[in-house]
Enzyme design. Structure first.
Site, PDB file in Angstrom:
ATOM      1  N   HIS A 193       0.879  -1.183   0.000  1.00 36.54           N
ATOM      2  CA  HIS A 193       0.000   0.000   0.000  1.00 36.54           C
ATOM      3  C   HIS A 193       0.908   1.221   0.000  1.00 36.54           C
ATOM      4  O   HIS A 193       1.632   1.466   0.964  1.00 36.54           O
ATOM      5  CB  HIS A 193      -0.910   0.005   1.221  1.00 36.54           C
ATOM      6  N   HIS A 252      -5.599   9.976   0.254  1.00 35.34           N
ATOM      7  CA  HIS A 252      -6.184  10.232   1.573  1.00 35.34           C
ATOM      8  C   HIS A 252      -5.213  10.902   2.531  1.00 35.34           C
ATOM      9  O   HIS A 252      -5.623  11.772   3.299  1.00 35.34           O
ATOM     10  CB  HIS A 252      -6.743   8.934   2.183  1.00 35.34           C
ATOM     11  N   ASP A 310       1.270   5.011  -0.068  1.00 34.30           N
ATOM     12  CA  ASP A 310       0.922   6.419   0.033  1.00 34.30           C
ATOM     13  C   ASP A 310       2.045   7.217  -0.633  1.00 34.30           C
ATOM     14  O   ASP A 310       3.205   7.121  -0.232  1.00 34.30           O
ATOM     15  CB  ASP A 310       0.809   6.830   1.503  1.00 34.30           C
ATOM     16  N   ASP A 354      -7.452   1.698   2.375  1.00 35.50           N
ATOM     17  CA  ASP A 354      -7.279   2.510   3.581  1.00 35.50           C
ATOM     18  C   ASP A 354      -8.096   3.787   3.518  1.00 35.50           C
ATOM     19  O   ASP A 354      -7.797   4.767   4.193  1.00 35.50           O
ATOM     20  CB  ASP A 354      -5.794   2.852   3.767  1.00 35.50           C
TER      21      ASP A 354
END
Length: 901
Positions: A12, A351, A14, A125
Site C-alpha cells: 500500500h 487520503h 501512500d 485505507d
C-alpha cells in the site's frame, strides 16, 4: 472441503505521508526495481503482485526509469503485475462527486495502454466510503469492492479491534447503494497486512500460521481465505515461494496459493453462502466507539480543502462546460489539457494528502500543486471564454457600446450580481510613447455610462471611479502588446442567464450621472434585506434571519465557539476541564462597508481572548505516544487575543446572505466553529455527499462513546422540520456536527493541532494554522427540507460564478443570447458537462437526490436524441430525448456528435 489460502503480494503506497513525495518515491523505485528482478528469476515461482489499485505509481516510476516501460507492460499483459482501476487512491468524502468519477475514468483510460486492469473497487485505507460507491462501481462494470475501514473499528497504527458488534459477522457482505445497486464487499477484517512477512523457518511458520489461519477463518464465510502479503510502503518479500512451500508442508489440510484478486474473487464467488449480510449506504464506522473514525481529517488544515474545492469547481463547473460550449460553436475541445489539469489536481487527492494528515513538507508541496492547477484553469477559462465571445454576434448593439457577454456554465438558469473590470479606453505602446499614456488617460474626460440589454432596457448597475492601469495582450500571431487602460469596476444584476448559455449586455456612454454608493450611518439595529430575506443583527454579531415570503424567522444565528483540541491531524479530542468560549454576549464592532440598490455589505469584528495553547501535559502525552482517546491535557492559563473579522454580503437576487470570516489566529491547540442554533426539533438531517444528499441521524448508535459526533460534507449541511429548513452552504468547510440539544448546525472553520497522530510522534507545527485564515459560507432559510424546497440548487450554485467577457462589436455565428443545452426535470441535480474521454460525444450527468422517480428531457440543437450512458461513457444503442430517472439514480446522457453550429 479443503480450504485455500490466497496469498496476495502487494504494497500500500501512500505517495506522500510521513515522508515527502520524493523521499517516498525513492523507496518506491527500489521496490519496483526489485520486483522486476524478482519476476526475471529463472524458474521463479513468484506469480503475482498487486500494485495498490492506482495507476499514478507507474507515472512516478517511469519518470525515472522510462527504459523499463516495455518490461512493466509485459508483466501487466501477462497478468503478473495488477494495476488500476483508479488513478490515485483518493479520499472518498473530501473529493467531489465528479473528481471521484474522473479518478476512475482516467485510471481506466490509462490502463488501456497496458492490456489488463484489475476490475476491483479497491479502497484499502480510505477513511470511510460514500454510500453511492456500489452504484458507481456497477456502472463501471465492477461488481466487487475491497475495503479496510467503515464497518469495523481500526485504531492507532491500524490496529483492528475485535469488536463483536460491527455490521457484518463475515469479511464478505453485500454492499448496497440507495438506488439498489449492490456489489460484493470484501472487508479486510484483519487488515490488509494479515499475510505480511510470512516466515520461511518452519518453527516460526508454524506459530505464524496457527494464529493467522484462525484469525481469517473467524470472519470468512467460505473456504477461500485471504492473506494480504504487504502493508504501508512494504518492501517486496522475495521469499514468498519458499514461505508458501514451508506452509504447505506444515499444513497439508490447506492449499496455499500465491494468488491475485482476479483468482481469489473468482474462487470466492463460487463458494459464497446463499445469504450474506447486506450493508446499506455509507461506510463511516457508525457501529464503533467513534474514537478512530478519522472524520476530523475533514477539518485538518482547512486551507487545503478550500484550495481543493476551488480547483475542482474551476475544472468541473467552469472549464469543462465552457470548453463544450466552445466546441459546439466550432472550436477544438482540448481533451488532453483538461486531462492533464485533472491529473495535476488528483495528485493532491490521496487520503493522506487531501486529509491534511501528513508532515508539513507534504502539504507545502500540495499548495504549490493547487496553485499550478489554479493557474492552468484560470488561463484556460480566460482563453476559451474569449474564443466563444469571438463567435457571438455583437454587431447589433448600440453604437459606441462595449459588449459584455455573461456566461453561465452551470446546469441551472442563474441570477447574480456580477462585478467586471471594464476597459473604457485602451492606448497601446505602439500608438503613443508609454511614458505619456497615463497622463493622457487621466486627463481625458470620462463620461457617465449606463448598461442596457439587447432590447435596450436599462440594467441596474454601479460603476466605481476609473483608474489607469497597465495591461497587455498575448495575440496568436504577433509579439505581446503592452498598453495602459482607463478601467473601472462595474457591478450589475445579471438576471435570467440561461443554463449552459449566455446573454449579451452593452455598456454605453450616457448623459445620466453615474450611480454612486449611498452612505449610511451605523445604527444599533443593523439591518440588511433584499427581495428574499431580512437580517437583523444583534450587538454580539448574531442575527435573526427572516424569510420574507413565509415570515419564518430563526434567531441568534452565527455564534463563534472556540474549544481546546488536544487531538491530532486525524481526530479531535476536546481539552479537559475547560468549557468552550463563545462570542455570545461579546460586543462586536460594526461598520457599514457598502449600500447600493445592488448590494449591502456589513463588517463586524470580535476580539476574543482564549488560552494560548494546551497545557504542558499535552507535550508529555505526545512524546509518550498516548492515544488521543486517553489524553487528559487541558488548556493553558496563558491567553492570546484572536481577531475575528466577519464580512456579510447581501445582493439583489441572493436567497441568503454570504459570510466571509477572516481569522487572525495567534493561538494553538484549539478548534473554532460557527454555530447556527435553529431550535428545530427533528431526528435526522441532510448533508451533501457524493452523488447523494444523504440523510443522517442526529444521534449516534449505542456503541458510540466519543462525545464528538462530527461528519463529512461536500457543499452543505441542512436541518428541517415539517415547515422550516436551514441550509449552510460552504466553500471548502467539510466538517460539521449537529448539536441535538437545540438543533444547532456547527461548522468547523479552523482547527489547530501539532502532530500527525499515527504509529509514532511526527510533529506538524504548520498544522496549527497560525496567522491569517479565512472561511466562507452562505445561509439559506427555506420551507421544508433542502430537497423538497430545491434549496440544493442555490447551495450547488454558491461559489460557481458567472463569467463576464468584454469584447468588441463584431459579426458572429452565434446570436447575442443562446442556450447550448436544453433540459427539463423537477428534482434532478446537475453535476457535469464534458466531452467523452474517447469520442466527441457530449456527456451530461445528473443525479436524483430523492426516492421517487422523475422525468428528464434533454436536447442539443445539434443532436435531436441522446443515449443513456454509464459513468465510464459506455454507449447504449437506445436513442431518445426523454428518460425516467429512478430514485437516487446517477444518470449520464451522451449526445452523439452532430453538425456543429
Amino acid at each position: 472441503m479443503k480450504k485455500t489460502a490466497h496469498i496476495i503480494s502487494h504494497t500500500h503506497w501512500d505517495r506522500e505521508w510521513y515522508l515527502p513525495f520524493e523521499q517516498h518515491r525513492y523507496y518506491f523505485i527500489k521496490l519496483m526495481n526489485n520486483l522486476l528482478e524478482q519476476f526475471k528469476k529463472e524458474g521463479n515461482a513468484f506469480e503475482s503482485f498487486h500494485l495498490d489499485g492506482q495507476t499514478v505509481l507507474l507515472e512516478d516510476y517511469f519518470a525515472v526509469h522510462p527504459e523499463n516501460r516495455e518490461a512493466v507492460t509485459q508483466l501487466i499483459t501477462e497478468r503478473k503485475l495488477h494495476i488500476g482501476p483508479w488513478y490515485v487512491l483518493q479520499d472518498a468524502f473530501l473529493t467531489s462527486s465528479e473528481a471521484n468519477v474522473r479518478n476512475l475514468q482516467i485510471g481506466l483510460h490509462d490502463v488501456k495502454q497496458y492490456g489488463h486492469v484489475s476490475k476491483l473497487g479497491y479502497f484499502p485505507d480510505t477513511f470511510g466510503i460514500y454510500g453511492q460507491a456500489p452504484q458507481l462501481l456497477k456502472q463501471a462494470g465492477i461488481d466487487t469492492a475491497a475495503f479496510g475501514r467503515g464497518v469495523k473499528p481500526t485504531g492507532f497504527n491500524n490496529m483492528v479491534s475485535d469488536s463483536p458488534n460491527f455490521e457484518s459477522p463475515y469479511s464478505e457482505m453485500i454492499w448496497k447503494s440507495p438506488d439498489g445497486s449492490n456489489v460484493l464487499g470484501i472487508l479486510f477484517a484483519n487488515w490488509y497486512s494479515n499475510g505480511n512477512e510470512i516466515p520461511v523457518d518452519e518453527e516460526e511458520a508454524k506459530i505464524y500460521w496457527n494464529r493467522k489461519l484462525q484469525d481469517a477463518e473467524k470472519y470468512a464465510s467460505t473456504n477461500q481465505l485471504l492473506f494480504m502479503n504487504g502493508c504501508d510502503h512494504q518492501p517486496l518479500q522475495h521469499t514468498i515461494p519458499q514461505a508458501i512451500n514451508a506452509a504447505a508442508s506444515l499444513f497439508p489440510a490447506y492449499t496455499f496459493k500465491h494468488s491475485s484478486f482476479d483468482e481469489y474473487i473468482t474462487a470466492l464467488k463460487e463458494n459464497l453462502p446463499e445469504q450474506l449480510q447486506v450493508i446499506e449506504g455509507e461506510l463511516r464506522n457508525q457501529r464503533t466507539d467513534g474514537w478512530s473514525t478519522l472524520v476530523n481529517t475533514a477539518s485538518s488544515r482547512i486551507y487545503l480543502k478550500q484550495w481543493n474545492n476551488r480547483c475542482q469547481t474551476l475544472l468541473e463547473k467552469i472549464a469543462e462546460p465552457l470548453a463544450v460550449m466552445d466546441f459546439l460553436a466550432g472550436g477544438k475541445y482540448p481533451r488532453e489539457y483538461l486531462r492533464f489539469m485533472w491529473k495535476s489536481l488528483m495528485k493532491n487527492h490521496p487520503h493522506d494528502s487531501i486529509c491534511g494528515c501528513s508532515i508539513d513538507e507534504v502539504h507545502r508541496e500540495m499548495v504549490t500543486r493547487f496553485e499550478a492547477v489554479s493557474q492552468m484553469g484560470e488561463v484556460f477559462v480566460q482563453e476559451h471564454a474569449a474564443k466563444l465571445a469571438d463567435k457571438v454576434d455583437t454587431s447589433g448593439g448600440p453604437e459606441g457600446g462595449i459588449p459584455l457577454i455573461v456566461l453561465n456554465t452551470t446546469g441551472w438558469d442563474k441570477n447574480e450580481v456580477v462585478t467586471k473590470t471594464v476597459d473604457l479606453k485602451v492606448v497601446y505602446f505602439s500608438e503613443m510613447h508609454f511614458e505619456q499614456i497615463p497622463a493622457y488617460l487621466k486627463e481625458e474626460e470620462t463620461s457617465a455610462y449606463r448598461l442596457v440589454d439587447e432590447a435596450g432596457n436599462n440594467i441596474e448597475c454601479f460603476m466605481e471611479k476609473p483608474v489607469v492601469e497597465f495591461g497587455y495582450d498575448l495575440p496568436d500571431d504577433k509579439f505581446r502588446q503592452p498598453y495602459f487602460a482607463k478601467r473601472a469596476k462595474l457591478s450589475f444584476a445579471a438576471e435570467d442567464i440561461p443554463a449552459f448559455g449566455y446573454k449579451t449586455f452593452y455598456l454605453i456612454p450616457s448623459e445620466q450621472p453615474e450611480v454612486v454608493m449611498q452612505e449610511q450611518a451605523v445604527n444599533d439595529d443593523m439591518e440588511m434585506e433584499n427581495e428574499y430575506v431580512h437580517i437583523l443583527f444583534h450587538e454580539d454579531g448574531t442575527y435573526n434571519l427572516t424569510d420574507k415570503a413565509t415570515g419564518n424567522t430563526l434567531t441568534q444565528l452565527g455564534i463563534y465557539e472556540d474549544t481546546g483540541d488536544v487531538g491530532n491531524e486525524y481526530m479531535f479530542k476536546e481539552a479537559s476541564n475547560h468549557p468552550p468560549i463563545t462570542t455570545k454576549g461579546v460586543r462586536a464592532e460594526f461598520r457599514l462597508m457598502e449600500r447600493t440598490a445592488l448590494r449591502t455589505v456589513v463588517e463586524f469584528t470580535h476580539t476574543l481572548t482564549i488560552p494560548a495553547s494546551a497545557d504542558v501535559q499535552l507535550e508529555m502525552e505526545r512524546n509518550s505516544l498516548i492515544w488521543h482517546k486517553e489524553r487528559q491535557a487541558g488548556r493553558s492559563s496563558e491567553t492570546k487575543t484572536i481577531i475575528l473579522r466577519t464580512t456579510v454580503t447581501l445582493e439583489k437576487g441572493m436567497k441568503g446572505p454570504i459570510f466571509k470570516l477572516i481569522i487572525d489566529n495567534q493561538a494553538t491547540d484549539h478548534r473554532l466553529r460557527v454555530l447556527f442554533p435553529t431550535k428545530l426539533k427533528t431526528d435526522t438531517h441532510y448533508a451533501d455527499s457524493i452523488f447523494e444528499i444523504v440523510s443522517r441521524p442526529n444521534t449516534h448508535d449505542p456503541e458510540w462513546e466519543n462525545p464528538s459526533f462530527c461528519h463529512h460534507q461536500q457543499r452543505f449541511a441542512s436541518i428541517a422540520d415539517n415547515e422550516v429548513g436551514l441550509t449552510v452552504a460552504t466553500d471548502g468547510l467539510q466538517e460539521y456536527e449537529i448539536l441535538q440539544a437545540d438543533g444547532t448546525i456547527a461548522v468547523t472553520v479552523l482547527r489547530s493541532v501539532a502532530e500527525l497522530g499515527d504509529w509514532g510522534y511526527f510533529p506538524t507545527l504548520e498544522a496549527q494554522c497560525l496567522g491569517i485564515h479565512s472561511a466562507e459560507w452562505q445561509v439559506l432559510l427555506h420551507e421544508k427540507d433542502v430537497i423538497a424546497a430545491s434549496a440544493y440548487v442555490d447551495a450547488y450554485q454558491y461559489k460557481v460564478p458567472l463569467q463576464v467577457i468584454q469584447t468588441n462589436a463584431h459579426k458572429g455565428i452565434l446570436p447575442s443570447e443562446y442556450r447550448f443545452v436544453k433540459w427539463e426535470s423537477e428534482g434532478l441535480a446537475w453535476t457535469s458537462m464534458k466531452l467523452a474521454e474517447d469520442s466527441d460525444d457530449v456527456m451530461l450527468r445528473w443525479f436524483n437526490p430523492a426516492a421517487s422517480s422523475v422525468q428528464l428531457k434533454a436536447s442539443l440543437d445539434t443532436a435531436a436524441n441522446s443515449y443513456k450512458s454509464t459513468i465510464i461513457e459506455e454507449q447504449s444503442n437506445h436513442s431518445s430525448n426523454q428518460y425516467i430517472v429512478a430514485g437516487y439514480e446517477i444518470i449520464t446522457l451522451g449526445f452523439r456528435k452532430g453538425e456543429r453550429l
